[in-house]
Design an enzyme around this catalytic site. Structure first.
Site, PDB file in Angstrom:
ATOM      1  CB  SER A  30      49.596  44.082  34.950  1.00 23.47           C
ATOM      2  OG  SER A  30      48.297  43.805  34.958  1.00 23.47           O
ATOM      3  CB  VAL A  32      47.134  37.896  35.575  1.00 20.08           C
ATOM      4  CG1 VAL A  32      46.930  37.045  36.698  1.00 20.08           C
ATOM      5  CG2 VAL A  32      47.226  39.484  36.116  1.00 20.08           C
ATOM      6  CG  ASP A 140      39.797  49.644  39.259  1.00 18.41           C
ATOM      7  OD1 ASP A 140      38.674  50.017  38.596  1.00 18.41           O
ATOM      8  OD2 ASP A 140      40.759  48.896  38.583  1.00 18.41           O
TER       9      ASP A 140
END
Length: 278
Positions: A30, A32, A140
């Site tokens: 991903s 951000v 995580d």
């Protein structure tokens, strides 16, 4: 996830109704962005996840993340404002945390005072209680995934990045190896089945790092890391701070970082530990 502004050549781009202002972070799965809503001007963190990168396992984790965050409004859990599909990506619009993440905080401040560590653990505990109520195991937890609401001296911590989370009902266990090795419980490193107590190990590693300025165990590989964990007879506290720590603080850290999950504190025991009581 602090403000890593791109250079002046950054072209104005948009994702749906949001104008991208800067890149905050990037991983293999991903990107951000710091972004603003085109009409309201609201500043958000936009998480862009290309669908092509999602395996079935990761898609299940993402569905868990979206379902959980859509149903929760708690000060110690990152708030999901919106999500939508756009040009082959899933986009999550999340509240923007101006204080960056706990990893950058530790890097900037070094080890923190015991009273600060206590306040941070109380906030983490409040957020984890909501995960427990929803049968969510994060898998995580690490300083990079704990965000700070602001950059002043009294930030609010927010648990973020539920991309590896899943629902784990009582008496269930999981076996998928995931997480970040320095904060990963030994049972995951050993490819054993595990339960929610893997998150408790991660919390212990975060507490240790807050107090000492470095994680409790290291290794050039996951195998060496596990060997070092198993070989330890006591936690490697900095000798300069150990005499000044309250026994309750040392006890909490040690019991969270118990190699045998049967001996490790449960989430309920963590919330009720003397160190976290006011």
């Amino acid at each position: 996830m602090g403000e890593n502004f791109e250079n002046s050549n950054f072209q104005e781009q948009s994702l749906g109704d949001y104008v991208l202002r800067s890149k905050l972070g990037e991983s293999s799965l991903s990107t951000v962005w710091r972004a603003e809503h085109r009409t309201t001007g609201e500043v958000v963190a936009l998480k862009q996840i290309p669908l092509a990168k999602l395996t079935r396992h990761l898609r299940n984790c993402l569905d868990c993340e979206l379902t959980f965050l859509s149903s929760v409004n708690h000060p110690n859990i990152i708030r999901l404002l919106d999500f939508f599909e756009y040009e082959g990506s899933i986009i999550l619009a999340l509240e923007f945390c101006a204080g960056g993440n706990l990893a950058s905080y530790i890097q900037h401040h070094g080890r923190v005072q015991e009273c600060v560590a206590k306040r941070f653990m109380q906030q983490l505990g409040a957020g984890l209680k909501v995960l427990k109520q929803n049968h969510i195991v994060h898998r995580d937890l690490k300083p990079e995934n704990i965000l700070l609401s602001c950059s002043d001296c009294n930030p609010i911590l927010k648990i973020a990045d539920f991309g590896l989370s899943r629902i784990l009902l009582p008496d269930e266990s999981a076996e998928t190896v995931c997480g970040s090795p320095l904060y990963m419980a030994p049972e995951i490193l050993q490819f054993q089945r595990y339960d929610e107590k893997v998150d408790m190990w991660s919390v212990g590693a975060i507490l240790f790092e807050l107090l000492n300025g470095y994680p409790p165990f290291h290794g050039r590989s996951s195998v060496q890391l596990l060997q070092n964990i198993k070989a330890s007879t006591s936690l490697p506290f900095c000798h300069l701070i150990l005499p000044h720590l309250h026994p309750d603080c040392i006890d909490l850290c040690s019991r969270l970082l118990s190699i045998n999950p049967d001996d490790r504190l449960s989430s309920e025991e963590f919330y009720q530990h003397n160190f976290l009581q006011l």
